[in-house]
Design a protein around this motif. Sequence first.
Motif, PDB file in Angstrom:
ATOM      1  N   ILE A   6       0.873  -1.172   0.000  1.00 42.91           N
ATOM      2  CA  ILE A   6       0.000   0.000   0.000  1.00 42.91           C
ATOM      3  C   ILE A   6       0.910   1.223   0.000  1.00 42.91           C
ATOM      4  O   ILE A   6       1.716   1.395   0.916  1.00 42.91           O
ATOM      5  N   THR A   7       0.785   2.037  -1.047  1.00 42.35           N
ATOM      6  CA  THR A   7       1.621   3.230  -1.147  1.00 42.35           C
ATOM      7  C   THR A   7       0.783   4.477  -0.887  1.00 42.35           C
ATOM      8  O   THR A   7      -0.431   4.391  -0.701  1.00 42.35           O
ATOM      9  N   GLY A  15      -6.697  -1.134  -0.575  1.00 44.22           N
ATOM     10  CA  GLY A  15      -5.700  -2.042   0.005  1.00 44.22           C
ATOM     11  C   GLY A  15      -6.171  -2.668   1.299  1.00 44.22           C
ATOM     12  O   GLY A  15      -5.992  -3.873   1.524  1.00 44.22           O
ATOM     13  N   VAL A  16      -6.795  -1.872   2.165  1.00 45.56           N
ATOM     14  CA  VAL A  16      -7.295  -2.382   3.437  1.00 45.56           C
ATOM     15  C   VAL A  16      -8.393  -3.413   3.198  1.00 45.56           C
ATOM     16  O   VAL A  16      -8.400  -4.492   3.805  1.00 45.56           O
ATOM     17  N   ARG A  17      -9.298  -3.116   2.288  1.00 45.23           N
ATOM     18  CA  ARG A  17     -10.388  -4.059   2.002  1.00 45.23           C
ATOM     19  C   ARG A  17      -9.851  -5.359   1.401  1.00 45.23           C
ATOM     20  O   ARG A  17     -10.312  -6.454   1.741  1.00 45.23           O
ATOM     21  N   SER A  78       2.021 -14.020  -5.843  1.00 46.89           N
ATOM     22  CA  SER A  78       1.674 -12.813  -6.578  1.00 46.89           C
ATOM     23  C   SER A  78       1.858 -11.601  -5.678  1.00 46.89           C
ATOM     24  O   SER A  78       2.034 -11.732  -4.460  1.00 46.89           O
ATOM     25  N   MET A  79       1.797 -10.441  -6.318  1.00 46.05           N
ATOM     26  CA  MET A  79       1.921  -9.180  -5.588  1.00 46.05           C
ATOM     27  C   MET A  79       0.897  -8.205  -6.127  1.00 46.05           C
ATOM     28  O   MET A  79       0.681  -8.121  -7.342  1.00 46.05           O
ATOM     29  N   VAL A  80       0.281  -7.463  -5.209  1.00 43.92           N
ATOM     30  CA  VAL A  80      -0.672  -6.421  -5.570  1.00 43.92           C
ATOM     31  C   VAL A  80      -0.214  -5.126  -4.914  1.00 43.92           C
ATOM     32  O   VAL A  80       0.016  -5.100  -3.694  1.00 43.92           O
ATOM     33  N   ILE A  81      -0.079  -4.073  -5.696  1.00 43.75           N
ATOM     34  CA  ILE A  81       0.244  -2.754  -5.159  1.00 43.75           C
ATOM     35  C   ILE A  81      -1.020  -1.931  -5.306  1.00 43.75           C
ATOM     36  O   ILE A  81      -1.428  -1.582  -6.415  1.00 43.75           O
ATOM     37  N   VAL A  82      -1.644  -1.634  -4.142  1.00 46.89           N
ATOM     38  CA  VAL A  82      -2.969  -1.018  -4.162  1.00 46.89           C
ATOM     39  C   VAL A  82      -3.170  -0.079  -2.973  1.00 46.89           C
ATOM     40  O   VAL A  82      -3.179  -0.544  -1.847  1.00 46.89           O
ATOM     41  N   VAL A 164     -11.831  -4.379  -5.588  1.00 47.40           N
ATOM     42  CA  VAL A 164     -11.205  -5.505  -4.880  1.00 47.40           C
ATOM     43  C   VAL A 164     -11.628  -6.826  -5.524  1.00 47.40           C
ATOM     44  O   VAL A 164     -10.805  -7.728  -5.701  1.00 47.40           O
ATOM     45  N   GLY A 165     -12.878  -6.931  -5.926  1.00 45.82           N
ATOM     46  CA  GLY A 165     -13.345  -8.125  -6.623  1.00 45.82           C
ATOM     47  C   GLY A 165     -12.610  -8.340  -7.932  1.00 45.82           C
ATOM     48  O   GLY A 165     -12.264  -9.479  -8.286  1.00 45.82           O
TER      49      GLY A 165
END
Length: 184
Positions: A6-7, A15-17, A78-82, A164-165
Motif C-alpha cells: 500500500i503506497t 488495500g485495506v479491504r 503474486s503481488m498487488v500494489i494497491v 477488490v473483486g
Amino acid sequence: MIVVAITGASGVAYGVRLLEVLKELDEETALVVTDPAKIIFKYELGLGEEEVSKLASRYYKPGDLTASINSGSCRFQSMVIVPSTMKTVSAIANGYASNAVTRAADVALKEHRKLVVVPRETPLRPVHLENMLKISREGGIILPAMPAFYHNPQNIDEMVDFIVGKILDVLDIDNNLFKRWTGD
C-alpha cells in the motif's frame, strides 16, 4: 503467499479491504506499507499502521531490504500494489528497486509471477502511461481504480468492493464482492 503493498496515493481503502477479504479467505499475506500511506490511513480511514498490519500474516517495513519478499528464493505467488503512486509505477517500470515495495515488484516481474498494479491518479501524463505500458509489456497487470456503475452501487463500500473483486478475479480467487454483468 500474496504480497500486498500500500503506497501513499489516495484510495488506501482498496488495500485495506483487499487485506480484509484475503484474511477472511485464509490466504497468507505479506504487507508492506510506505510511510506516506501511513499518513493517508489516518486521513482517509482514521486507522493507524498497527491496525492495518494486523490484517496481514507478515508485515515488513518499506526500508527493510533484507525482507524475504525481496528475494527470488521467496516463493510468493503474486503481488498487488494497491493503491500505487506514480512514483512507485515509475520506479518499477525503470528497474529502480530502492525499497521493499519496488524490490518485491522487481522480483515478481523477473520471476514471472503475477504483479497487479492499481494506479490511483488522474489525469495521467504521457510518462505515466508509458511507465504503465512498460510494466504491462513485462507481464505486469495494470488494474486502474476505475469502478463500474452497471451494478448500481449504493455506497462507497460497494464501489471499493468492485475494484477488490476485480483484483481477486485477476488473482484467480473466487469472490462475490460485486454483481457481475449478465447481459440484458
